[in-house]
Design a protein around this motif. Structure first.
Motif, PDB file in Angstrom:
ATOM      1  N   LEU A  73       1.815 -52.007 -34.211  1.00  0.00           N
ATOM      2  CA  LEU A  73       1.291 -53.253 -33.642  1.00  0.00           C
ATOM      3  C   LEU A  73       2.422 -54.172 -33.183  1.00  0.00           C
ATOM      4  O   LEU A  73       2.289 -54.904 -32.208  1.00  0.00           O
ATOM      5  CB  LEU A  73       0.410 -53.970 -34.670  1.00  0.00           C
ATOM      6  N   GLY A 111       3.312 -53.058 -29.851  1.00  0.00           N
ATOM      7  CA  GLY A 111       2.231 -53.409 -28.925  1.00  0.00           C
ATOM      8  C   GLY A 111       2.322 -54.843 -28.424  1.00  0.00           C
ATOM      9  O   GLY A 111       1.893 -55.149 -27.316  1.00  0.00           O
ATOM     10  N   GLY A 112       2.888 -55.728 -29.227  1.00  0.00           N
ATOM     11  CA  GLY A 112       2.956 -57.138 -28.864  1.00  0.00           C
ATOM     12  C   GLY A 112       4.190 -57.521 -28.065  1.00  0.00           C
ATOM     13  O   GLY A 112       4.397 -58.688 -27.752  1.00  0.00           O
ATOM     14  N   LYS A 113       5.007 -56.503 -27.733  1.00  0.00           N
ATOM     15  CA  LYS A 113       6.245 -56.814 -26.992  1.00  0.00           C
ATOM     16  C   LYS A 113       6.110 -56.546 -25.495  1.00  0.00           C
ATOM     17  O   LYS A 113       5.293 -55.741 -25.077  1.00  0.00           O
ATOM     18  CB  LYS A 113       7.383 -55.936 -27.537  1.00  0.00           C
ATOM     19  N   GLN A 114       6.957 -57.194 -24.693  1.00  0.00           N
ATOM     20  CA  GLN A 114       7.018 -56.933 -23.247  1.00  0.00           C
ATOM     21  C   GLN A 114       7.236 -55.440 -23.002  1.00  0.00           C
ATOM     22  O   GLN A 114       8.027 -54.802 -23.689  1.00  0.00           O
ATOM     23  CB  GLN A 114       8.205 -57.686 -22.623  1.00  0.00           C
ATOM     24  N   VAL A 115       6.546 -54.892 -22.021  1.00  0.00           N
ATOM     25  CA  VAL A 115       6.745 -53.491 -21.646  1.00  0.00           C
ATOM     26  C   VAL A 115       7.963 -53.418 -20.721  1.00  0.00           C
ATOM     27  O   VAL A 115       7.988 -54.067 -19.684  1.00  0.00           O
ATOM     28  CB  VAL A 115       5.497 -52.938 -20.926  1.00  0.00           C
ATOM     29  N   ARG A 150       4.086 -48.263 -22.899  1.00  0.00           N
ATOM     30  CA  ARG A 150       3.988 -48.881 -24.221  1.00  0.00           C
ATOM     31  C   ARG A 150       3.584 -47.868 -25.297  1.00  0.00           C
ATOM     32  O   ARG A 150       4.147 -47.872 -26.388  1.00  0.00           O
ATOM     33  CB  ARG A 150       2.980 -50.038 -24.162  1.00  0.00           C
ATOM     34  N   VAL A 151       2.635 -46.997 -24.974  1.00  0.00           N
ATOM     35  CA  VAL A 151       2.208 -45.999 -25.967  1.00  0.00           C
ATOM     36  C   VAL A 151       3.360 -45.020 -26.238  1.00  0.00           C
ATOM     37  O   VAL A 151       3.542 -44.553 -27.362  1.00  0.00           O
ATOM     38  CB  VAL A 151       0.946 -45.240 -25.502  1.00  0.00           C
ATOM     39  N   ALA A 206      -2.370 -46.523 -29.706  1.00  0.00           N
ATOM     40  CA  ALA A 206      -3.440 -46.895 -28.785  1.00  0.00           C
ATOM     41  C   ALA A 206      -3.824 -45.672 -27.955  1.00  0.00           C
ATOM     42  O   ALA A 206      -2.981 -44.811 -27.682  1.00  0.00           O
ATOM     43  CB  ALA A 206      -2.962 -48.020 -27.877  1.00  0.00           C
ATOM     44  N   GLU A 257       5.657 -46.576 -28.686  1.00  0.00           N
ATOM     45  CA  GLU A 257       5.032 -46.487 -30.015  1.00  0.00           C
ATOM     46  C   GLU A 257       5.165 -45.069 -30.574  1.00  0.00           C
ATOM     47  O   GLU A 257       5.364 -44.877 -31.775  1.00  0.00           O
ATOM     48  CB  GLU A 257       3.544 -46.843 -29.928  1.00  0.00           C
TER      49      GLU A 257
END
Lengths: 344, 344
Positions: free
Chosen positions: A6, A9-13, A229-230, A182, A233
């Motif tokens: 998470l 997930g909350g960071k700039q891509v 982003r995924v 995600a 992660e």
């Protein structure tokens, strides 16, 4: 999902056509090869759901000259047959009625009546939790010289998926199951043998052309904008999985599943008698009120389980054992179900 | 990306086969229809990059019986031709050499030499920023009864994309451009006329079968696990765009682009003379040191611009004007470029 995921997930891509991002993909590919025991193969990262990866695998690994065996024991086995239908790839479907266990004889019945080149299986048939016997399937494939494709979307990290040990030629995964990321990214791992097959098959698609992905993967890139982003992660998750060790993770999932099943019986409910994946337990409700229990679980307890579709909507729902969960979480859910069925 | 979007990115991804998520998709479809002026059409949400959506659109909207005009002025126009090649869809390519402006005559040259059924254009050719004349293209399509497909992946929110006004039959978008969301989701908007076309074309794919998406969209769902997190971000973004008003957003992007271009000239650099999208300014470096300036921008100033590929790697890079940015951000970038070129 895990707090580490998470946080990403909350960071700039970030921008991805650079060395920094290439290194992330290269590290993922290396890690996945280890986790899947696919030393001499390659990894493909697709921006799609698992079905996209299933279709892409069939399109890039087989042609109209092939003849496949499809293990069809639920919605996801059925999906393999639909994909082959659309692409005109010949197959025989080994149909398993709900409750039945897949046997070697069921496959050999088909093998005795034709010449086959490959076998497709959803190792854990997600729609009802049946775990097929990978050792038997692998042996059948070896003895009959079949290319072996395993959709391990549900099985990965819950059951053993060892490409080397079981001579698997393609494994299909997706980001949102046990990887607990995600949704939106899927993964195809190809064996050395399968890479040779892919090389000589003309792709029928630009977006799903494996040769293009393999060429780009050499430098840690993808042909088209990936689910950046995924992917970031995923790199983080793989590092943590490697630290824990794949067989320890499978054991943890097995511990949870075993505990949960024991408790299901103790509160007077049942689960199917066919072999089950560690990933999921379908609970059978003899009073045909699975849908009502499902609703109460959400509304009164905030628990979301997986409802069954179609004919099974009232008789069964499924409880997942993968991702960020413990025996204690399991016990809370069991107590909630137990309270609800007493009141209904 | 906007702080509101990042906040969503850092949250648990919810279960999606329920009414709560269906309502999100229904609200998105309603909002996108408004923003695209597609009152009587429908919206399809695909888990794929923009190229997946380009291929899916061609596969679902055209057949081997069609004959298309493709405006081919860069990498993305070229991609349309590759997709048609793979699917055996006949086309003529209107090739635009770098620096040249697309004219009506170039298209009519092709139209006079064959019978055509559709026209495909990347409204803003992302690779070099040329904005094609949508009014002219729309008029050509109307007069020649051509189905009009617009890839607006770069143009959306930067230039006018009004499906009703310009009789556009399909618009292709993706999440990571002006929508400023994470990549991994693409969008296809179909006009009422195009829906009738899709209805009678047999899909060659399970994953990209528009009829399946349209059927599921009626109840706010997708046939396969969607990019849930990006979809939730999209709902939030659409609400904010509707509040601002689409033409105000386009004006804001135009203000930034105009200011930036004036400043590019003032620091002694140039941009192409063909019509440019508000989305992007390609800066031409007469000393062929775009790659060096690009590197200094990242390393000394932390600015990431878009490098050009292939033959243009040294002569040009592109600066985007979409997403979360202001005139002040522009000015900072200009000052950085100005300092760098003085030193090189």
């Amino acid at each position: 999902m895990y707090p580490e995921t998470l946080k990403i997930g909350g960071k700039q891509v970030p921008y991805f056509r650079n060395d920094e991002f290439s290194n992330i993909i290269l590290s993922i590919n290396k890690g996945l090869k280890k986790l899947l025991f696919n030393k001499n193969g390659e990894i493909i990262l697709l921006t799609s759901s698992g079905t996209g990866a299933m279709e892409a695998t069939i399109m890039n690994c087989f042609t109209k000259e092939d003849n496949l065996i499809i293990i069809n024991g639920g919605s996801f086995g059925h999906r393999f047959t639909q994909i082959c239908d659309v692409h005109g790839i010949p197959y025989e479907s080994v149909n398993i009625i709900f409750g039945e266990t897949l046997t070697r004889e069921m496959i050999e019945d088909k093998l005795n009546n034709g010449k086959f080149t490959g076998l497709l299986v959803n190792l854990d048939e997600t729609s009802n939790g049946q775990l097929y016997d990978i050792k038997m399937l692998s042996d059948v494939c070896k003895k009959n010289n079949l290319v072996f494709v395993v959709d391990a979307i549900s099985a990965f990290l819950a059951d053993e998926v060892n490409m080397d040990k079981y001579s698997i030629d393609a494994v299909i995964l997706s980001s949102q199951k046990a990887l607990s990321l995600a949704p939106g990214l899927s993964i195809v791992a190809l064996s050395e043998k399968m890479l040779k097959r892919v090389e000589v098959i003309d792709s029928e698609s630009i977006y799903f052309d494996f040769k293009d992905y393999l060429k780009n993967a050499e430098r840690g890139q993808t042909p088209f904008t990936p689910a950046v982003r995924v992917i970031i992660e995923l790199e983080d998750m793989i590092k943590r999985l490697e630290k824990k060790g794949i067989y320890n993770i499978i054991k943890h999932t097995n511990d949870i599943a075993s505990y949960f099943r024991k408790r299901v019986n103790e509160i007077g409910l049942e689960y199917p008698s066919y072999p089950l994946s560690n990933a999921v337990t379908p609970i059978i409700f003899p009073k045909n009120n699975a849908d009502l229990v499902y609703k109460r679980l959400i509304e009164d307890y905030g628990f979301v389980v997986n409802p069954s579709g179609g004919n099974f909507a009232k008789s069964m729902f499924r409880v997942s054992h993968v991702g960020n969960q413990s025996i204690e979480d399991c016990e809370e859910l069991i107590l909630a179900i137990s309270e609800i069925i007493k009141k209904l």
